[in-house]
Design a protein around this motif. Structure first.
Motif, PDB file in Angstrom:
ATOM      1  N   ALA A 132       0.828  -1.210   0.000  1.00  0.00           N
ATOM      2  CA  ALA A 132       0.000   0.000   0.000  1.00  0.00           C
ATOM      3  C   ALA A 132       0.860   1.258   0.000  1.00  0.00           C
ATOM      4  O   ALA A 132       0.559   2.224  -0.712  1.00  0.00           O
ATOM      5  N   ILE A 133       1.922   1.261   0.780  1.00  0.00           N
ATOM      6  CA  ILE A 133       2.823   2.417   0.809  1.00  0.00           C
ATOM      7  C   ILE A 133       3.423   2.655  -0.576  1.00  0.00           C
ATOM      8  O   ILE A 133       3.425   3.784  -1.081  1.00  0.00           O
ATOM      9  N   ALA A 134       3.917   1.593  -1.194  1.00  0.00           N
ATOM     10  CA  ALA A 134       4.505   1.731  -2.532  1.00  0.00           C
ATOM     11  C   ALA A 134       3.462   2.206  -3.538  1.00  0.00           C
ATOM     12  O   ALA A 134       3.726   3.093  -4.359  1.00  0.00           O
ATOM     13  N   PHE A 135       2.261   1.643  -3.461  1.00  0.00           N
ATOM     14  CA  PHE A 135       1.186   2.049  -4.371  1.00  0.00           C
ATOM     15  C   PHE A 135       0.897   3.538  -4.223  1.00  0.00           C
ATOM     16  O   PHE A 135       0.835   4.273  -5.220  1.00  0.00           O
ATOM     17  N   TRP A 136       0.718   4.011  -2.990  1.00  0.00           N
ATOM     18  CA  TRP A 136       0.356   5.410  -2.787  1.00  0.00           C
ATOM     19  C   TRP A 136       1.473   6.361  -3.168  1.00  0.00           C
ATOM     20  O   TRP A 136       1.211   7.452  -3.686  1.00  0.00           O
ATOM     21  N   GLU A 137       2.696   5.971  -2.953  1.00  0.00           N
ATOM     22  CA  GLU A 137       3.814   6.814  -3.403  1.00  0.00           C
ATOM     23  C   GLU A 137       3.764   6.984  -4.924  1.00  0.00           C
ATOM     24  O   GLU A 137       3.907   8.089  -5.439  1.00  0.00           O
ATOM     25  N   LEU A 138       3.559   5.878  -5.616  1.00  0.00           N
ATOM     26  CA  LEU A 138       3.477   5.926  -7.075  1.00  0.00           C
ATOM     27  C   LEU A 138       2.238   6.684  -7.534  1.00  0.00           C
ATOM     28  O   LEU A 138       2.293   7.489  -8.468  1.00  0.00           O
ATOM     29  N   ALA A 139       1.111   6.448  -6.882  1.00  0.00           N
ATOM     30  CA  ALA A 139      -0.145   7.095  -7.267  1.00  0.00           C
ATOM     31  C   ALA A 139      -0.077   8.608  -7.077  1.00  0.00           C
ATOM     32  O   ALA A 139      -0.584   9.364  -7.920  1.00  0.00           O
ATOM     33  N   GLU A 140       0.524   9.053  -5.989  1.00  0.00           N
ATOM     34  CA  GLU A 140       0.612  10.493  -5.746  1.00  0.00           C
ATOM     35  C   GLU A 140       1.410  11.205  -6.832  1.00  0.00           C
ATOM     36  O   GLU A 140       1.033  12.283  -7.283  1.00  0.00           O
ATOM     37  N   VAL A 141       2.507  10.591  -7.255  1.00  0.00           N
ATOM     38  CA  VAL A 141       3.303  11.199  -8.330  1.00  0.00           C
ATOM     39  C   VAL A 141       2.505  11.185  -9.631  1.00  0.00           C
ATOM     40  O   VAL A 141       2.459  12.179 -10.359  1.00  0.00           O
ATOM     41  N   HIS A 142       1.846  10.082  -9.904  1.00  0.00           N
ATOM     42  CA  HIS A 142       1.026   9.990 -11.115  1.00  0.00           C
ATOM     43  C   HIS A 142      -0.074  11.043 -11.100  1.00  0.00           C
ATOM     44  O   HIS A 142      -0.270  11.776 -12.071  1.00  0.00           O
ATOM     45  N   ASP A 143      -0.800  11.129  -9.986  1.00  0.00           N
ATOM     46  CA  ASP A 143      -1.923  12.064  -9.894  1.00  0.00           C
ATOM     47  C   ASP A 143      -1.492  13.520  -9.961  1.00  0.00           C
ATOM     48  O   ASP A 143      -2.262  14.377 -10.390  1.00  0.00           O
ATOM     49  N   SER A 144      -0.268  13.791  -9.558  1.00  0.00           N
ATOM     50  CA  SER A 144       0.222  15.169  -9.597  1.00  0.00           C
ATOM     51  C   SER A 144       0.563  15.601 -11.024  1.00  0.00           C
ATOM     52  O   SER A 144       0.774  16.784 -11.272  1.00  0.00           O
ATOM     53  N   GLY A 145       0.635  14.631 -11.938  1.00  0.00           N
ATOM     54  CA  GLY A 145       0.941  14.952 -13.326  1.00  0.00           C
ATOM     55  C   GLY A 145       2.415  15.184 -13.596  1.00  0.00           C
ATOM     56  O   GLY A 145       2.781  15.637 -14.681  1.00  0.00           O
ATOM     57  N   ARG A 146       3.247  14.861 -12.643  1.00  0.00           N
ATOM     58  CA  ARG A 146       4.686  15.069 -12.831  1.00  0.00           C
ATOM     59  C   ARG A 146       5.205  14.143 -13.920  1.00  0.00           C
ATOM     60  O   ARG A 146       4.909  12.963 -13.940  1.00  0.00           O
TER      61      ARG A 146
END
Length: 115
Positions: A81-95
Motif C-alpha cells: 500500500a505504501i509503494a502504491f500510494w507513493e506511485l499514485a501520488e506522483v502519477h496524480d500530480s501529473g509530474r
C-alpha cells in the motif's frame, strides 16, 4: 522481519516487474520461474511456521491462523500500500520529470533511513 526490510523487498519485486514490462521482446521466458521465486522467498521469510494440532477444530484452526498470520499479512499489505500510494501520488500530480523507478528508489532510500 522489520517493516523497512519488507518494504525494500516489495520495492524490489515492483522494480523487477517494471523491468519485465519494458523488455523490448515482452516478459522474458525465464521470468515466470524467477518472479514467483522472489515472491515465494518473501512469503517464506515473512510468514511464520504455524503448528496446527491434529485434533484442532475448524474454529480453532481459524483462530490459530488469524493469530499467527494476521500481523504478517498486515505487514505485507502495508508495504504494498505504501509503494502504491507513493506511485499514485506522483502519477496524480501529473509530474513527468519523475519515473516510477525514481519513486521506488527514493522510497527505498527513505526506508533505509527510517529503519
Amino acid at each position: 522481519m522489520e517493516q523497512g526490510e519488507v518494504l525494500k523487498r516489495v520495492i524490489g519485486i515492483l522494480t523487477q516487474a517494471g523491468e519485465w514490462l519494458h523488455e523490448p521482446d515482452g516478459v522474458p521466458e525465464d521470468a515466470a520461474a524467477e518472479g514467483p521465486g522472489v515472491v515465494m522467498q518473501l512469503l517464506n521469510d515473512v510468514m511464520p511456521q504455524v503448528t496446527i494440532p491434529g485434533d484442532a477444530s475448524a474454529e480453532e484452526i481459524s483462530a490459530i491462523l488469524s493469530e499467527e498470520l494476521g500481523g504478517r499479512i498486515m505487514q505485507l499489505t502495508t508495504a504494498f500500500a505504501i509503494a502504491f500510494w507513493e506511485l499514485a501520488e506522483v502519477h496524480d500530480s501529473g509530474r513527468t520529470d519523475v519515473t516510477a523507478l525514481d519513486v521506488l528508489q527514493e522510497l527505498a532510500l527513505r526506508s533505509e533511513t527510517d529503519s
